[in-house]
Design a protein around this motif. Structure first.
Motif, short mmCIF file in Angstrom:
data_model
loop_
_atom_site.label_atom_id
_atom_site.label_comp_id
_atom_site.label_asym_id
_atom_site.label_seq_id
_atom_site.Cartn_x
_atom_site.Cartn_y
_atom_site.Cartn_z
N UNK A 40 7.35 -7.24 -5.76
CA UNK A 40 6.03 -6.86 -6.28
C UNK A 40 4.96 -6.94 -5.20
N UNK A 41 5.04 -8.03 -4.43
CA UNK A 41 4.07 -8.22 -3.35
C UNK A 41 4.13 -7.04 -2.38
N UNK A 42 5.36 -6.65 -2.11
CA UNK A 42 5.56 -5.58 -1.16
C UNK A 42 5.09 -4.22 -1.71
N UNK A 43 5.39 -3.97 -3.00
CA UNK A 43 4.93 -2.72 -3.61
C UNK A 43 3.41 -2.66 -3.63
N UNK A 44 2.79 -3.79 -3.94
CA UNK A 44 1.32 -3.84 -3.96
C UNK A 44 0.78 -3.55 -2.56
N UNK A 45 1.42 -4.14 -1.57
CA UNK A 45 0.94 -3.92 -0.21
C UNK A 45 1.09 -2.45 0.20
N UNK A 46 2.24 -1.86 -0.17
CA UNK A 46 2.45 -0.44 0.14
C UNK A 46 1.37 0.43 -0.49
N UNK A 47 1.09 0.13 -1.76
CA UNK A 47 0.10 0.94 -2.49
C UNK A 47 -1.27 0.75 -1.84
N UNK A 48 -1.64 -0.50 -1.58
CA UNK A 48 -2.95 -0.77 -0.98
C UNK A 48 -3.07 -0.18 0.42
N UNK A 49 -1.97 -0.24 1.16
CA UNK A 49 -1.99 0.27 2.52
C UNK A 49 -2.22 1.78 2.54
N UNK A 50 -1.67 2.46 1.54
CA UNK A 50 -1.83 3.92 1.51
C UNK A 50 -3.30 4.29 1.26
#
Ligand code: C2E
Ligand code: CA
Ligand code: CA
Ligand code: CA
Length: 277
Positions: free
Chosen positions: A21-31
Motif C-alpha cells: 500500500x505504501x508503495x502504491x501510494x508513493x507511485x500515485x503521488x509521484x506521478x
C-alpha cells in the motif's frame, strides 16, 4: 507453537500489505509530483584542493504538499521500477540545462553533473531526448557530466558502451558514480568514453583512520591517474579527510565540509559572495 506460526504468517501478511500500500501510494503521488511542482533540484558544489568551486551535482528533492519530504534514496528506486524515472529524468536534465544557463548569466558558469539511472539510460529514446533537451534549452552538452553507476554495466555492455560513445560525440562527459561498490571487472573502463570516477563516500568515510578504506581510495586514485581520469571524492565531511586527499592525489571534493546540497539561488548567492571577497 502452531498458533504462533499462524500469527507470524498473519503479521507477515499484514506487513506485506502495508508495504504494498505504501508503495502504491508513493507511485500515485509521484506521478502527480511533477505536475504539482513538488520536485526541486538542489545543487551541491564540488571544490578543488584550495576550496575553489569547480562544478556541482544536481540532486533531486521531493517535498509533498503536506510539507513532508521523501528522500531520493527512497523514491528514485520506485520511479525506476515503475518507469516514472523517464519523465523525472527528462525533467532533471532540463533543470540541469536551465541551471547552467542561469549560472552562466550570473558569470558563474561551471560544469554540472546529473545522475542518470540505468533504466533511464536504456530507454530507446534516451539519446533523442537528450538531443531534444539540449536543442530546446540551448545549453552546451560539453558542460554536462552524466553520472552513471556500475549497475549500468551489468546488462548489454556492448550496447551501453555504444550509446555512451554516441552521447560523448555530442559532447557529454561521463562519470562512474559510487565507484568501487559495484561490478569488479575493470576491463570495461578502457572501452568507455570516461571522464571521471567518483569514489563512493563509504570509502571516504573510513579514511584516514581505517587502513583498508585508505588503501582503496589510494588505489582508485592511482588507477584513475593511469587511465587519465579525473577523480572526485564524495562525502568529504572532515578537515582530516580533506587534508589527506589534498596530500594524496588531490581529487575534486564534494561533501558537507564544503557545501550542502542547496537551491540554485543559494548557490549563486554563495558564489557571488566568494567572488566579491
Ligand atoms: P549519489 O548520486 O551518490 O549522491 C550523493 C549523496 O550523498 C546525496 O544524497 C548527497 O546529498 C549526499 N551527500 C553529499 N555530501 C555528503 C556528506 O558529506 N556526507 C553524507 N553522509 N552524505 C553526503 P541524496 O541527495 O539523498 O541522494 C541520494 C541518491 O539518490 C543519490 O546518490 C542518487 O543515487 C539518487 N539521486 C538523487 N537525485 C537524483 C536524480 O536526479 N536522478 C537520479 N537518477 N538519481 C538521483
Ligand atoms: Ca551522483
Ligand atoms: Ca555517489
Ligand atoms: Ca550513492
Amino acid at each position: 507453537a502452531k498458533a504462533d506460526g499462524r500469527n507470524g504468517v498473519a503479521l507477515f501478511e499484514s506487513t506485506m500489505r502495508a508495504e504494498v500500500e505504501r508503495r502504491l501510494t508513493m507511485e500515485r503521488d509521484l506521478s502527480m509530483a511533477l505536475e504539482n511542482g513538488e520536485l526541486q533540484m538542489h545543487l551541491q558544489l564540488q571544490v578543488s584542493r584550495d576550496s575553489t568551486p569547480v562544478g556541482a551535482e544536481l540532486l533531486m528533492r521531493w517535498r509533498r504538499t503536506d510539507g513532508t519530504s521523501i528522500p531520493p534514496d527512497v523514491f528514485i528506486p520506485v520511479a525506476e521500477a515503475t518507469g516514472q524515472i523517464v519523465p523525472l529524468g527528462r525533467w532533471a536534465l532540463r533543470q540541469a540545462c536551465l541551471s547552467w544557463l542561469r549560472l552562466e548569466a550570473e558569470g558563474q558558469a561551471m560544469p554540472l553533473s546529473v545522475n542518470v539511472s540505468p533504466s533511464q539510460f536504456r530507454q530507446p529514446d534516451f539519446v533523442a531526448d537528450v538531443r531534444a533537451i539540449l536543442q530546446e534549452t540551448g545549453a552546451p552538452a560539453t558542460q554536462l557530466i552524466f553520472e552513471v553507476t556500475e549497475g549500468l554495466l551489468i546488462e548489454n555492455l556492448d550496447d551501453t558502451i555504444e550509446r555512451m560513445h554516441e552521447l560523448a560525440r555530442l559532447g557529454i562527459r561521463f562519470s562512474i558514480d559510487d565507484f568501487g561498490t559495484g561490478y569488479s571487472n575493470l576491463a570495461y573502463l578502457k572501452r568507455m568514453p570516461l571522464y571521471e570516477l567518483k569514489i563512493d563516500r563509504s570509502f571516504i568515510h573510513d579514511m584516514p583512520g581505517d587502513a583498508n578504506g585508505t588503501a582503496i581510495v589510494q588505489s582508485i586514485m592511482a588507477m584513475a591517474g593511469h587511465l587519465g581520469l579525473r577523480v572526485v571524492a564524495e562525502g568529504v565531511e572532515t578537515q582530516e579527510q580533506a587534508t589527506f586527499l589534498a596530500e594524496h592525489g588531490s581529487p575534486g571534493m564534494q561533501g558537507y565540509l564544503f557545501a550542502r546540497p542547496m537551491p540554485l539561488g543559494d548557490v549563486i548567492t554563495l558564489l557571488s559572495a566568494d567572488t566579491n571577497t
